[in-house]
Design a protein around this motif. Structure first.
Motif, PDB file in Angstrom:
ATOM      1  N   THR A  58      16.361 -27.811 -56.025  1.00 31.17           N
ATOM      2  CA  THR A  58      15.927 -27.331 -57.339  1.00 31.17           C
ATOM      3  C   THR A  58      15.175 -26.019 -57.188  1.00 31.17           C
ATOM      4  OG1 THR A  58      15.533 -29.688 -57.836  1.00 31.17           O
ATOM      5  CG2 THR A  58      14.850 -28.073 -59.496  1.00 31.17           C
ATOM      6  N   MET A  59      14.216 -26.006 -56.259  1.00 34.49           N
ATOM      7  CA  MET A  59      13.448 -24.789 -56.023  1.00 34.49           C
ATOM      8  C   MET A  59      14.359 -23.636 -55.603  1.00 34.49           C
ATOM      9  SD  MET A  59      10.574 -24.010 -53.086  1.00 34.49           S
ATOM     10  CE  MET A  59       9.212 -24.930 -53.791  1.00 34.49           C
ATOM     11  N   ASN A  60      15.300 -23.907 -54.708  1.00 32.68           N
ATOM     12  CA  ASN A  60      16.171 -22.843 -54.227  1.00 32.68           C
ATOM     13  C   ASN A  60      17.078 -22.298 -55.325  1.00 32.68           C
ATOM     14  OD1 ASN A  60      15.067 -23.069 -51.689  1.00 32.68           O
ATOM     15  ND2 ASN A  60      16.696 -24.368 -50.885  1.00 32.68           N
ATOM     16  N   SER A  61      17.585 -23.174 -56.181  1.00 30.87           N
ATOM     17  CA  SER A  61      18.419 -22.725 -57.294  1.00 30.87           C
ATOM     18  C   SER A  61      17.630 -21.821 -58.229  1.00 30.87           C
ATOM     19  CB  SER A  61      18.966 -23.924 -58.079  1.00 30.87           C
ATOM     20  OG  SER A  61      19.844 -24.689 -57.296  1.00 30.87           O
ATOM     21  N   ALA A  84      14.810 -20.198 -57.519  1.00 30.66           N
ATOM     22  CA  ALA A  84      14.424 -18.968 -56.816  1.00 30.66           C
ATOM     23  C   ALA A  84      15.584 -17.974 -56.787  1.00 30.66           C
ATOM     24  CB  ALA A  84      13.970 -19.293 -55.391  1.00 30.66           C
ATOM     25  N   GLY A  85      16.783 -18.462 -56.534  1.00 28.98           N
ATOM     26  CA  GLY A  85      17.950 -17.588 -56.518  1.00 28.98           C
ATOM     27  C   GLY A  85      18.199 -16.950 -57.873  1.00 28.98           C
ATOM     28  N   HIS A  86      18.068 -17.747 -58.932  1.00 34.37           N
ATOM     29  CA  HIS A  86      18.276 -17.210 -60.284  1.00 34.37           C
ATOM     30  C   HIS A  86      17.240 -16.147 -60.617  1.00 34.37           C
ATOM     31  CE1 HIS A  86      19.078 -17.055 -64.577  1.00 34.37           C
ATOM     32  NE2 HIS A  86      17.782 -17.247 -64.786  1.00 34.37           N
ATOM     33  N   LEU A  87      15.978 -16.450 -60.355  1.00 35.13           N
ATOM     34  CA  LEU A  87      14.918 -15.484 -60.672  1.00 35.13           C
ATOM     35  C   LEU A  87      15.030 -14.230 -59.817  1.00 35.13           C
ATOM     36  CD1 LEU A  87      11.887 -17.914 -61.124  1.00 35.13           C
ATOM     37  CD2 LEU A  87      13.140 -16.687 -62.912  1.00 35.13           C
ATOM     38  N   ALA A  88      15.381 -14.402 -58.545  1.00 31.89           N
ATOM     39  CA  ALA A  88      15.533 -13.233 -57.669  1.00 31.89           C
ATOM     40  C   ALA A  88      16.634 -12.317 -58.170  1.00 31.89           C
ATOM     41  CB  ALA A  88      15.820 -13.691 -56.240  1.00 31.89           C
ATOM     42  N   ALA A 134       6.489 -16.055 -57.384  1.00 36.98           N
ATOM     43  CA  ALA A 134       5.474 -16.705 -58.218  1.00 36.98           C
ATOM     44  C   ALA A 134       5.880 -18.140 -58.547  1.00 36.98           C
ATOM     45  CB  ALA A 134       5.271 -15.904 -59.502  1.00 36.98           C
ATOM     46  N   MET A 135       7.168 -18.362 -58.800  1.00 37.23           N
ATOM     47  CA  MET A 135       7.646 -19.713 -59.085  1.00 37.23           C
ATOM     48  C   MET A 135       7.483 -20.615 -57.874  1.00 37.23           C
ATOM     49  SD  MET A 135      10.349 -21.936 -58.379  1.00 37.23           S
ATOM     50  CE  MET A 135      11.552 -20.780 -57.728  1.00 37.23           C
ATOM     51  N   VAL A 136       7.859 -20.093 -56.682  1.00 34.23           N
ATOM     52  CA  VAL A 136       7.733 -20.879 -55.455  1.00 34.23           C
ATOM     53  C   VAL A 136       6.280 -21.255 -55.204  1.00 34.23           C
ATOM     54  CG1 VAL A 136       7.991 -20.804 -52.938  1.00 34.23           C
ATOM     55  CG2 VAL A 136       9.823 -19.930 -54.410  1.00 34.23           C
ATOM     56  N   GLU A 137       5.381 -20.300 -55.385  1.00 30.71           N
ATOM     57  CA  GLU A 137       3.961 -20.565 -55.174  1.00 30.71           C
ATOM     58  C   GLU A 137       3.419 -21.548 -56.197  1.00 30.71           C
ATOM     59  OE1 GLU A 137       2.031 -19.715 -52.644  1.00 30.71           O
ATOM     60  OE2 GLU A 137       3.870 -18.901 -51.773  1.00 30.71           O
ATOM     61  N   GLU A 138       3.906 -21.475 -57.434  1.00 34.53           N
ATOM     62  CA  GLU A 138       3.448 -22.420 -58.463  1.00 34.53           C
ATOM     63  C   GLU A 138       3.855 -23.841 -58.114  1.00 34.53           C
ATOM     64  OE1 GLU A 138       4.186 -23.709 -63.089  1.00 34.53           O
ATOM     65  OE2 GLU A 138       5.613 -22.412 -62.036  1.00 34.53           O
ATOM     66  N   VAL A 139       5.108 -24.019 -57.684  1.00 37.69           N
ATOM     67  CA  VAL A 139       5.582 -25.357 -57.310  1.00 37.69           C
ATOM     68  C   VAL A 139       4.742 -25.909 -56.166  1.00 37.69           C
ATOM     69  CG1 VAL A 139       7.518 -26.626 -56.293  1.00 37.69           C
ATOM     70  CG2 VAL A 139       7.928 -24.994 -58.147  1.00 37.69           C
ATOM     71  N   ARG A 140       4.439 -25.067 -55.192  1.00 34.42           N
ATOM     72  CA  ARG A 140       3.634 -25.519 -54.059  1.00 34.42           C
ATOM     73  C   ARG A 140       2.204 -25.813 -54.498  1.00 34.42           C
ATOM     74  NH1 ARG A 140       4.110 -22.272 -48.570  1.00 34.42           N
ATOM     75  NH2 ARG A 140       3.682 -20.521 -49.963  1.00 34.42           N
ATOM     76  N   ARG A 141       1.641 -24.954 -55.353  1.00 33.61           N
ATOM     77  CA  ARG A 141       0.254 -25.117 -55.793  1.00 33.61           C
ATOM     78  C   ARG A 141       0.068 -26.380 -56.634  1.00 33.61           C
ATOM     79  NH1 ARG A 141       0.108 -20.812 -58.217  1.00 33.61           N
ATOM     80  NH2 ARG A 141       0.274 -21.536 -60.367  1.00 33.61           N
ATOM     81  N   ARG A 142       1.070 -26.721 -57.414  1.00 32.49           N
ATOM     82  CA  ARG A 142       0.962 -27.902 -58.271  1.00 32.49           C
ATOM     83  C   ARG A 142       1.181 -29.209 -57.512  1.00 32.49           C
ATOM     84  NH1 ARG A 142       4.183 -26.506 -63.840  1.00 32.49           N
ATOM     85  NH2 ARG A 142       3.832 -28.749 -64.176  1.00 32.49           N
ATOM     86  N   GLY A 143       1.492 -29.114 -56.240  1.00 28.80           N
ATOM     87  CA  GLY A 143       1.639 -30.319 -55.424  1.00 28.80           C
ATOM     88  C   GLY A 143       2.787 -31.198 -55.859  1.00 28.80           C
ATOM     89  N   LEU A 144       3.968 -30.608 -56.050  1.00 34.81           N
ATOM     90  CA  LEU A 144       5.129 -31.358 -56.521  1.00 34.81           C
ATOM     91  C   LEU A 144       5.934 -31.985 -55.387  1.00 34.81           C
ATOM     92  CD1 LEU A 144       6.394 -28.992 -59.382  1.00 34.81           C
ATOM     93  CD2 LEU A 144       4.839 -30.949 -59.517  1.00 34.81           C
ATOM     94  N   GLY A 145       5.376 -31.926 -54.186  1.00 41.36           N
ATOM     95  CA  GLY A 145       6.042 -32.577 -53.059  1.00 41.36           C
ATOM     96  C   GLY A 145       7.199 -31.799 -52.483  1.00 41.36           C
ATOM     97  N   ILE A 146       7.262 -30.488 -52.739  1.00 42.58           N
ATOM     98  CA  ILE A 146       8.353 -29.650 -52.253  1.00 42.58           C
ATOM     99  C   ILE A 146       7.772 -28.484 -51.474  1.00 42.58           C
ATOM    100  CG2 ILE A 146      10.350 -28.247 -52.900  1.00 42.58           C
ATOM    101  CD1 ILE A 146      10.411 -29.844 -55.535  1.00 42.58           C
ATOM    102  N   THR A 147       8.231 -28.306 -50.247  1.00 38.44           N
ATOM    103  CA  THR A 147       7.764 -27.215 -49.387  1.00 38.44           C
ATOM    104  C   THR A 147       8.895 -26.231 -49.160  1.00 38.44           C
ATOM    105  OG1 THR A 147       6.238 -28.721 -48.253  1.00 38.44           O
ATOM    106  CG2 THR A 147       6.774 -26.644 -47.140  1.00 38.44           C
ATOM    107  N   PRO A 148       8.657 -24.924 -49.346  1.00 39.47           N
ATOM    108  CA  PRO A 148       9.711 -23.930 -49.094  1.00 39.47           C
ATOM    109  C   PRO A 148      10.225 -24.036 -47.668  1.00 39.47           C
ATOM    110  CG  PRO A 148       7.801 -22.914 -50.144  1.00 39.47           C
ATOM    111  CD  PRO A 148       7.385 -24.296 -49.756  1.00 39.47           C
ATOM    112  N   ARG A 149      11.531 -23.880 -47.516  1.00 40.18           N
ATOM    113  CA  ARG A 149      12.137 -23.930 -46.197  1.00 40.18           C
ATOM    114  C   ARG A 149      12.936 -22.661 -45.967  1.00 40.18           C
ATOM    115  NH1 ARG A 149      12.313 -28.914 -43.837  1.00 40.18           N
ATOM    116  NH2 ARG A 149      12.820 -27.686 -41.994  1.00 40.18           N
TER     117      ARG A 149
END
Length: 285
Positions: free
Chosen positions: A202-205, A207-211, A221-236
């Motif tokens: 979900t994050m990668n899709s 991120a690709g669209h926004l990029a 900013a979206m990637v950092e928000e997902v990580r900051r909100r503690g949604l259980g997803i870590t960028p890879r």
């Protein structure tokens, strides 16, 4: 059945699917002559699975379909698994989607095979990738009518489809998925079927669209928000590749180098920034 399974495995390993099918035909004919009275002559379902998977790899779609139909009279088989192999073979390279949709319906109405999430996701994914929007929406409608909620893969496919055809609705769906994920984690549950509502794909899709549409800054900013909100997803690795590519396409080479050395310093080696997830041997899309 053990001998049949061994011969089919050996033939398919040598890519001799026609020989494997001929062997199955002989065994099936013998089983019919005995009116299935001799269990030893009834092939196991995993023998059908082996044969069908080999037919799919060789793109022998006629044999793939014949093998699936040949399995239908026998009870106790995991018919939905065989159906999924058939659908995947028909949908490979986004071809024959209409034929796959026909057999998805026929399997339910005529043969009593109930599709699962994998079945629906196969059709939805192929329709989304192939730009078959009407077929995609028809599959969604059928799922709703049958009360199939889908899983995280279903929602990721829906997100990718909406981002491609109706970006505004795609952004709304992404916000909804974040809220549901957050609620599920906070309450110690999962929103649908005990699973996450969103995952790394979900994050990668997103991120690709926004990029592509808004550039690096909004994607990061979206990637950092997902990580900051503690949604259980870590960028890879794939996530970082998307962001690096966005920087380079914008000509921000110095920032790209700084970003690269930053993630390398956090434990992601240069050899890993190629789209592969080395820890579990998978590749995230």
């Amino acid at each position: 059945t053990e001998v049949t399974a061994a011969i089919v495995r050996a033939a398919t390993a040598c890519q001799e699917v026609e020989i494997a099918w001929d062997v199955m035909c002989v065994v099936l004919q013998r089983a019919q002559e005995l009116q299935a009275g001799e269990a030893a002559w009834v092939p196991r379902w995993d023998t059908f699975s082996t044969l069908m998977s080999a037919c799919r790899r060789r793109r022998e779609l006629d044999l793939l379909l014949r093998a699936f139909k040949a399995s239908l009279p026998y009870r106790g088989f995991s018919k939905v698994v065989l159906l999924n192999i058939l659908l995947a073979g028909l949908c490979d390279h986004n071809r024959h989607m209409d034929v796959a949709a026909y057999y998805l319906e026929t399997a339910q109405v005529k043969w009593g095979v109930r599709p699962n999430e994998v079945s629906w996701n196969t059709l939805l994914g192929a329709a989304a990738r192939g730009g078959q929007h009407r077929l995609f929406e028809d599959m969604e409608r059928q799922m709703r009518e049958q009360g199939v909620k889908g899983d995280v893969t279903t929602r990721n496919i829906q997100l990718q489809h909406l981002l491609a055809v109706r970006p505004g609705l795609g952004l709304q769906l992404f916000e909804k998925m974040k809220m549901q994920q957050e609620e599920g984690l906070r309450e110690g549950r999962r929103e649908v079927g005990g699973e996450d509502v969103m995952d790394l794909r979900t994050m990668n899709s997103m991120a690709g669209h926004l990029a592509r549409t808004r550039g690096f800054d909004e994607a990061q900013a979206m990637v950092e928000e997902v990580r900051r909100r503690g949604l259980g997803i870590t960028p890879r690795a794939v996530t970082h590749n998307i962001l690096l590519d966005a920087l380079l396409k914008m000509g921000r080479v110095d920032e790209a180098l700084e970003y690269f050395y930053g993630i390398a310093g956090n434990g992601l080696g240069a050899a890993d920034v190629d789209g592969s997830d080395r820890r579990n041997g998978t590749r995230h899309n």
